[in-house]
Design an enzyme around this catalytic site. Structure first.
Site, PDB file in Angstrom:
ATOM      1  N   PRO A   1       0.926  -1.248   0.034  1.00  0.00           N
ATOM      2  CA  PRO A   1      -0.055   0.029  -0.005  1.00  0.00           C
ATOM      3  C   PRO A   1       0.674   1.252  -0.103  1.00  0.00           C
ATOM      4  O   PRO A   1       1.914   1.444   0.650  1.00  0.00           O
ATOM      5  CB  PRO A   1      -0.659  -0.269   1.255  1.00  0.00           C
ATOM      6  CG  PRO A   1      -0.945  -1.649   1.566  1.00  0.00           C
ATOM      7  CD  PRO A   1       0.502  -1.999   1.018  1.00  0.00           C
ATOM      8  N   CYS A   2       0.341   2.164  -0.755  1.00  0.00           N
ATOM      9  CA  CYS A   2       1.156   3.369  -0.970  1.00  0.00           C
ATOM     10  C   CYS A   2       0.920   4.535  -0.133  1.00  0.00           C
ATOM     11  O   CYS A   2       1.511   5.580   0.110  1.00  0.00           O
ATOM     12  CB  CYS A   2       1.158   4.041  -2.407  1.00  0.00           C
ATOM     13  SG  CYS A   2      -0.330   4.586  -2.902  1.00  0.00           S
ATOM     14  N   GLN A   3      -0.343   4.403   0.768  1.00  0.00           N
ATOM     15  CA  GLN A   3      -0.793   5.395   1.544  1.00  0.00           C
ATOM     16  C   GLN A   3       0.277   6.225   2.600  1.00  0.00           C
ATOM     17  O   GLN A   3       0.375   7.255   2.499  1.00  0.00           O
ATOM     18  CB  GLN A   3      -2.070   5.164   2.162  1.00  0.00           C
ATOM     19  CG  GLN A   3      -3.087   5.206   1.308  1.00  0.00           C
ATOM     20  CD  GLN A   3      -3.377   3.587   0.615  1.00  0.00           C
ATOM     21  OE1 GLN A   3      -2.491   2.779   0.714  1.00  0.00           O
ATOM     22  NE2 GLN A   3      -4.555   3.090   0.087  1.00  0.00           N
TER      23      GLN A   3
ATOM     24  N   PHE B   1       3.549   6.048   1.860  1.00  0.00           N
ATOM     25  CA  PHE B   1       4.629   6.782   1.315  1.00  0.00           C
ATOM     26  C   PHE B   1       4.115   7.857   0.559  1.00  0.00           C
ATOM     27  O   PHE B   1       5.053   8.594   0.203  1.00  0.00           O
ATOM     28  CB  PHE B   1       5.393   5.699   0.591  1.00  0.00           C
ATOM     29  CG  PHE B   1       5.715   4.172   1.230  1.00  0.00           C
ATOM     30  CD1 PHE B   1       6.351   4.221   2.422  1.00  0.00           C
ATOM     31  CD2 PHE B   1       5.108   3.010   0.840  1.00  0.00           C
ATOM     32  CE1 PHE B   1       6.682   3.096   2.924  1.00  0.00           C
ATOM     33  CE2 PHE B   1       5.337   1.965   1.074  1.00  0.00           C
ATOM     34  CZ  PHE B   1       6.137   1.883   2.461  1.00  0.00           C
ATOM     35  N   SER B   2       3.226   8.032  -0.125  1.00  0.00           N
ATOM     36  CA  SER B   2       2.815   8.945  -0.944  1.00  0.00           C
ATOM     37  C   SER B   2       2.919  10.414  -0.406  1.00  0.00           C
ATOM     38  O   SER B   2       2.599  10.616   0.764  1.00  0.00           O
ATOM     39  CB  SER B   2       1.359   8.550  -1.226  1.00  0.00           C
ATOM     40  OG  SER B   2       0.889   9.924  -2.238  1.00  0.00           O
TER      41      SER B   2
END
Length: 226
Positions: free
Chosen positions: A27-29, A31-32
């Site tokens: 999941p990128c949340q 890191f984004s």
């Protein structure tokens, strides 16, 4: 390839007997740059599911993909985990426009090979890619072709999106036509991380990153004026 949907608290699901490739996009949340980027976000550790799968399956290749923000938060420890398992790793920074996709979508790939050096990044071949080349031959909305439909905009949005030029977003519409929510974001872009909401791509160029949510108030991309 092996596909794993994973929650670290539940342990790994049953794995196949063997796999040639383990590929993952945690999941990128966490890191984004569009989010809060918390170091303590538990989702930031989900690459460890890939590490454990690689430990058990010993695939020839592992491939981890994510947004650019992973570089400063988890990419180095992830690569080190795979190197400890014997994988030789390389980092690729690729943009989808170089590979025939008409959206500016940069992503980081960590590729690891068990018994060989990782190959170089794939050579770009996109050339002159644009929105119009991909969707320009679609039938008109309302033509009766059920394969080409659209979600109508709410009345409040319909009143101002026509003022957004191709290649622009809500910031390019006159403030007098914007709703209160967008005016608040416009007045304090730092607080809201300067989001590019209601983006309308220019037909002759690539669009910005096309997100999963089609709602333009959350970053979904509008169709350009043709």
């Amino acid at each position: 390839p092996v596909c794993i949907q994973h929650d670290l608290s539940l342990g790994l699901p049953p794995l196949p007997q063997r796999a040639d490739i383990v590929y993952g996009g945690p999941p990128c949340q966490g890191f984004s740059k569009a989010g809060r980027r918390r170091e303590t976000d538990p989702r930031n550790q989900l690459y460890l599911a890939m590490v454990e799968a690689a430990r058990q399956l010993r695939p020839a290749v592992v491939l981890l993909e994510n947004v650019l923000g992973i570089r400063t938060m988890a990419l180095a420890p992830a690569a080190e985990e795979f190197r400890e398992l014997g994988y030789r790793t390389a980092i690729w920074d690729l943009d989808a426009t170089g590979y025939g996709v008409p959206q500016r979508r940069r992503r980081v790939f960590m590729v690891g090979c068990l018994d060989a050096d990782p190959p170089p990044p794939p050579e770009a071949f996109g050339g002159d890619i644009s929105v119009i080349k991909v969707i320009g031959d679609l039938p008109d909305i309302g033509s009766g072709d059920e394969a080409h439909r659209c979600n109508p905009l709410p009345a409040t949005a319909a009143r101002f999106v026509r003022h957004i030029p191709n290649g622009g977003c809500y910031r390019d519409a006159p403030p007098s036509v914007l709703p209160d929510r967008l005016l608040r974001i416009l007045a304090d872009p730092k607080r809201y991380k300067n989001p590019r909401l209601f983006p309308k791509p220019a037909p002759a160029s690539a669009a910005q990153t096309v997100v999963c949510d089609t709602n333009p108030s959350l970053g979904g991309v509008l169709a350009p004026d043709m």
